[in-house]
Write a protein that holds these residues in place. Structure first.
Motif, PDB file in Angstrom:
ATOM      1  N   THR A   1      12.858 -35.615  -0.272  1.00 21.65           N
ATOM      2  CA  THR A   1      11.844 -35.222  -1.261  1.00 21.65           C
ATOM      3  C   THR A   1      12.492 -35.062  -2.642  1.00 21.65           C
ATOM      4  OG1 THR A   1      10.838 -33.983   0.554  1.00 21.65           O
ATOM      5  CG2 THR A   1       9.937 -33.611  -1.635  1.00 21.65           C
TER       6      THR A   1
ATOM      7  N   LYS B   1      15.062 -37.972  11.572  1.00 18.61           N
ATOM      8  CA  LYS B   1      15.242 -39.349  11.114  1.00 18.61           C
ATOM      9  C   LYS B   1      16.260 -40.113  11.971  1.00 18.61           C
ATOM     10  CE  LYS B   1      12.251 -39.123   7.770  1.00 18.61           C
ATOM     11  NZ  LYS B   1      11.575 -37.884   8.162  1.00 18.61           N
TER      12      LYS B   1
ATOM     13  N   THR C   1       1.040 -42.024   4.856  1.00 19.94           N
ATOM     14  CA  THR C   1       2.447 -41.599   4.796  1.00 19.94           C
ATOM     15  C   THR C   1       2.524 -40.094   4.957  1.00 19.94           C
ATOM     16  OG1 THR C   1       4.492 -41.713   3.473  1.00 19.94           O
ATOM     17  CG2 THR C   1       2.456 -41.331   2.250  1.00 19.94           C
ATOM     18  N   PHE C   2       3.745 -39.581   5.019  1.00 17.30           N
ATOM     19  CA  PHE C   2       3.993 -38.145   5.036  1.00 17.30           C
ATOM     20  C   PHE C   2       3.850 -37.632   3.597  1.00 17.30           C
ATOM     21  CE2 PHE C   2       7.246 -34.629   5.260  1.00 17.30           C
ATOM     22  CZ  PHE C   2       6.522 -33.836   6.125  1.00 17.30           C
TER      23      PHE C   2
ATOM     24  N   ASP D   1      10.063 -45.642  -0.878  1.00 14.40           N
ATOM     25  CA  ASP D   1      10.359 -44.513   0.000  1.00 14.40           C
ATOM     26  C   ASP D   1      10.778 -45.062   1.364  1.00 14.40           C
ATOM     27  OD1 ASP D   1      10.421 -42.359   1.658  1.00 14.40           O
ATOM     28  OD2 ASP D   1       8.424 -41.596   1.151  1.00 14.40           O
TER      29      ASP D   1
ATOM     30  N   ALA E   1      12.537 -43.370   3.496  1.00 16.48           N
ATOM     31  CA  ALA E   1      12.970 -42.176   4.249  1.00 16.48           C
ATOM     32  C   ALA E   1      13.004 -42.451   5.748  1.00 16.48           C
ATOM     33  CB  ALA E   1      12.024 -41.009   3.955  1.00 16.48           C
TER      34      ALA E   1
ATOM     35  N   ALA F   1       5.435 -35.878   1.651  1.00 14.40           N
ATOM     36  CA  ALA F   1       6.600 -35.819   0.759  1.00 14.40           C
ATOM     37  C   ALA F   1       6.687 -37.056  -0.134  1.00 14.40           C
ATOM     38  CB  ALA F   1       7.884 -35.666   1.567  1.00 14.40           C
ATOM     39  N   THR F   2       6.066 -38.166   0.279  1.00  8.25           N
ATOM     40  CA  THR F   2       6.045 -39.367  -0.569  1.00  8.25           C
ATOM     41  C   THR F   2       5.312 -39.069  -1.875  1.00  8.25           C
ATOM     42  OG1 THR F   2       5.877 -40.738   1.425  1.00  8.25           O
ATOM     43  CG2 THR F   2       5.287 -41.808  -0.653  1.00  8.25           C
TER      44      THR F   2
ATOM     45  N   SER G   1      16.029 -40.428   3.758  1.00  7.96           N
ATOM     46  CA  SER G   1      16.048 -39.028   4.214  1.00  7.96           C
ATOM     47  C   SER G   1      16.980 -38.885   5.412  1.00  7.96           C
ATOM     48  CB  SER G   1      14.640 -38.592   4.622  1.00  7.96           C
ATOM     49  OG  SER G   1      14.698 -37.404   5.379  1.00  7.96           O
ATOM     50  N   PHE G   2      17.708 -37.752   5.439  1.00  3.35           N
ATOM     51  CA  PHE G   2      18.533 -37.414   6.601  1.00  3.35           C
ATOM     52  C   PHE G   2      17.994 -36.158   7.289  1.00  3.35           C
ATOM     53  CE2 PHE G   2      21.494 -39.558   3.598  1.00  3.35           C
ATOM     54  CZ  PHE G   2      21.652 -40.721   4.327  1.00  3.35           C
ATOM     55  N   ASN G   3      16.693 -35.964   7.172  1.00  2.16           N
ATOM     56  CA  ASN G   3      15.993 -34.887   7.853  1.00  2.16           C
ATOM     57  C   ASN G   3      16.269 -34.986   9.364  1.00  2.16           C
ATOM     58  OD1 ASN G   3      13.571 -33.933   9.387  1.00  2.16           O
ATOM     59  ND2 ASN G   3      12.840 -33.396   7.370  1.00  2.16           N
TER      60      ASN G   3
ATOM     61  N   ILE H   1      13.008 -38.427  -4.138  1.00  2.00           N
ATOM     62  CA  ILE H   1      11.778 -38.986  -4.738  1.00  2.00           C
ATOM     63  C   ILE H   1      11.543 -38.335  -6.100  1.00  2.00           C
ATOM     64  CG2 ILE H   1       9.259 -39.244  -4.476  1.00  2.00           C
ATOM     65  CD1 ILE H   1       9.744 -39.345  -1.418  1.00  2.00           C
TER      66      ILE H   1
HETATM   67  C1  LIG Z   1       7.922 -41.122   4.445  1.00  2.76           C
HETATM   68  C2  LIG Z   1       8.717 -39.891   4.114  1.00  2.76           C
HETATM   69  N1  LIG Z   1       9.005 -39.641   2.828  1.00  2.76           N
HETATM   70  C3  LIG Z   1       9.725 -38.589   2.465  1.00  2.76           C
HETATM   71  C4  LIG Z   1      10.214 -37.703   3.404  1.00  2.76           C
HETATM   72  C5  LIG Z   1      10.952 -36.510   2.907  1.00  2.76           C
HETATM   73  O1  LIG Z   1      12.243 -36.425   3.355  1.00  2.76           O
HETATM   74  P1  LIG Z   1      12.939 -34.965   3.473  1.00  2.76           P
HETATM   75  O2  LIG Z   1      12.346 -34.296   4.655  1.00  2.76           O
HETATM   76  O3  LIG Z   1      14.379 -35.319   3.655  1.00  2.76           O
HETATM   77  O4  LIG Z   1      12.678 -34.256   2.218  1.00  2.76           O
HETATM   78  C6  LIG Z   1       9.936 -37.923   4.765  1.00  2.76           C
HETATM   79  C7  LIG Z   1      10.419 -37.058   5.853  1.00  2.76           C
HETATM   80  O5  LIG Z   1      10.618 -35.966   5.957  1.00  2.76           O
HETATM   81  C8  LIG Z   1       9.166 -39.041   5.127  1.00  2.76           C
HETATM   82  O6  LIG Z   1       8.865 -39.257   6.401  1.00  2.76           O
END
Ligand SMILES: Cc1ncc(COP(=O)(O)O)c(C=O)c1O
Length: 433
Positions: free
Chosen positions: A81, A228, A125-126, A199, A201, A128-129, A223-225, A84
């Motif tokens: 995030t 992932k 999408t999630f 994105d 991620a 966070a995009t 992303s390394f959440n 982005i």
């Molecule tokens: C499509 C997408 N974009 C952005 C993110 C954000 O990544 P983060 O969780 O590392 O902030 C995620 C996942 O969490 C995601 O699935």
């Protein structure tokens, strides 16, 4: 809720003792079995006392990722995030000559580099995009998906530019690891003088036409959440094509400190830099990225084979792609959908012979201790974004709503055994009895 465990359709199936997960971290023992690949890099950070936002792991990781992707510059950040957000600020700087946006007549910075501006972004999408657009005062305009990749529909994007010709920024995600039609999207952006943030991620390691996702756009994001394809427990990275911009993102993400003997600030700062500890975990995980992708592909192939004869399709793998298969998903054919309603917080469905629904399958899997998830709920359907503009290719058809209504994400953990997966497949097959 329906008693799936005692339902005759599932006779003989026992709940999993250990929960079968959607996608969880996978760490790796060293060859001698005495340590962990990732931990050895973290240990190095401890032993040298470089545990904050600088050190050998971070220094090694950025070029390592760049090399893998065939990208020029990588900036390690605290999460995707944040990446982005930094990409948006770099884009705004390039487009509008300012990364801080509005200020008072006497020059006081109020923030919001996208203030009053629309930005096109992926609908399916999630969140966070999309959220970093709003952090900067921008207004997301959602672009529908197409069925071939489940990603941003170039036709809908073209229509969006007809409707809102002043838009100069597009944020486009690759859902579940499958690359979207990014070359077409890029050409449309170029034709309108717009910048593209990709994105990636969820799609680290996926290629489109032989080129890694994340490297097509003006900026890319990984992303390394924890869920992932590889993880640092958290963490993310920004992909960019010139050193000046990479350095800007490094500076902004470390509170925008100017080179001065005291804390000197000329620009707005953020605490977004990746720590050397997280970088150590990611560095270890990079050694196993290929292996993780192979495991995910095998999971996808087993589902595909296991669902033969059922009225369902797997999520698309795209066209001219090599996808990381991060999450395996399925979509039920329209004629095999049992009655299924969703409010904002709850789902109701009926159990009908020969048919099923995402909620029935998710509840059935859950009853046997396996974790699935609904398809990410489209952004234009989210209460927070319901008033935003939404553009579809056909006037009366939302593809993303349809995928959300009929689809679901399947357990895709790369530690799930083939035997466990066979049981998951059986549970799903039995839902259609
Ligand atoms: C499509 C997408 N974009 C952005 C993110 C954000 O990544 P983060 O969780 O590392 O902030 C995620 C996942 O969490 C995601 O699935």
């Amino acid at each position: 809720m329906h008693d799936f465990v005692n339902d005759d359709r599932f006779k003989g199936i026992k709940p999993f003792e250990k929960r079968v997960l959607l996608a969880s971290p996978t760490m790796h023992k060293t060859a001698d079995g005495n340590s962990w690949t990732e931990l050895d890099y973290v240990r190095e950070a401890f032993e040298t006392n470089w545990i904050t936002c600088a050190g050998s792991n971070l220094t090694a990781l950025e070029p390592l990722i760049a090399d893998y992707l065939g990208a020029k510059y990588i900036v390690g950040l605290s999460c995707g995030t944040a990446a982005i957000h930094m990409a948006i600020k770099l884009a705004a700087n390039k487009l509008y000559g300012s990364n801080t946006g509005i200020s008072t007549p006497d020059g006081q910075v109020l923030g919001g580099c996208l203030y009053g501006r629309k930005v096109f972004c992926t609908d399916l999408t999630f969140d966070a995009t999309v959220n970093p657009i709003v952090y900067e005062g921008g207004e997301p305009v959602f672009i529908d998906s197409e069925y071939e990749t489940w990603n941003m529909d170039p036709e809908a994007l073209g229509k969006a530019f007809e409707k809102f010709p002043d838009v100069k920024l597009v944020v486009c995600a690759h859902l579940y690891g499958t690359p979207g039609k990014i070359d077409e999207i890029k050409s449309i952006c170029e034709a309108h003088g717009a910048l593209l943030i990709e994105d990636a991620a969820e799609s680290l390691g996926s290629t489109y036409k032989g080129k890694q996702t994340g490297t097509w756009g003006d900026y890319g994001v990984i992303s390394f959440n924890g869920n992932k394809i590889i993880t640092g427990s958290a963490g993310g990275a920004l992909i960019c094509h010139n050193l000046e911009e990479a350095d800007k993102a490094r500076k902004w993400s470390t509170q925008s400190r100017e080179p001065a003997p005291w804390y000197q600030h000329e620009e707005l700062g953020y605490n977004y830099r990746m720590s050397n500890i997280i970088a150590g975990i990611v560095r270890g995980q990079m050694e196993h990225l290929g292996e993780h992708i192979s495991a995910k592909k095998a999971i996808y192939d087993r589902y595909k084979e296991g669902f033969k004869g059922l009225p369902v399709q797997m999520n698309p793998t795209g066209i001219d792609t090599d996808t990381n298969c991060w999450l395996s998903c399925m979509i039920i054919d329209p004629e095999a959908m049992a009655s299924h309603e969703r409010s904002d917080k709850e789902a109701t469905y009926s159990i009908e012979p020969g048919k099923s629904s995402p909620s029935e399958i998710l509840d059935a899997m859950n009853a046997f201790n396996a974790e699935g998830r609904p398809i990410w709920k489209p952004m234009h359907m989210q209460p927070i974004y319901r008033k935003n503009a939404y553009v579809t290719a056909a006037e009366d058809k939302s593809v993303s709503e349809d995928i959300f209504a009929r689809g679901l994400c399947l357990p895709s953990d790369n530690k799930m055994t083939a035997e466990e997966q066979a049981i998951v497949i059986k549970i799903i097959r039995n839902c259609f009895e």
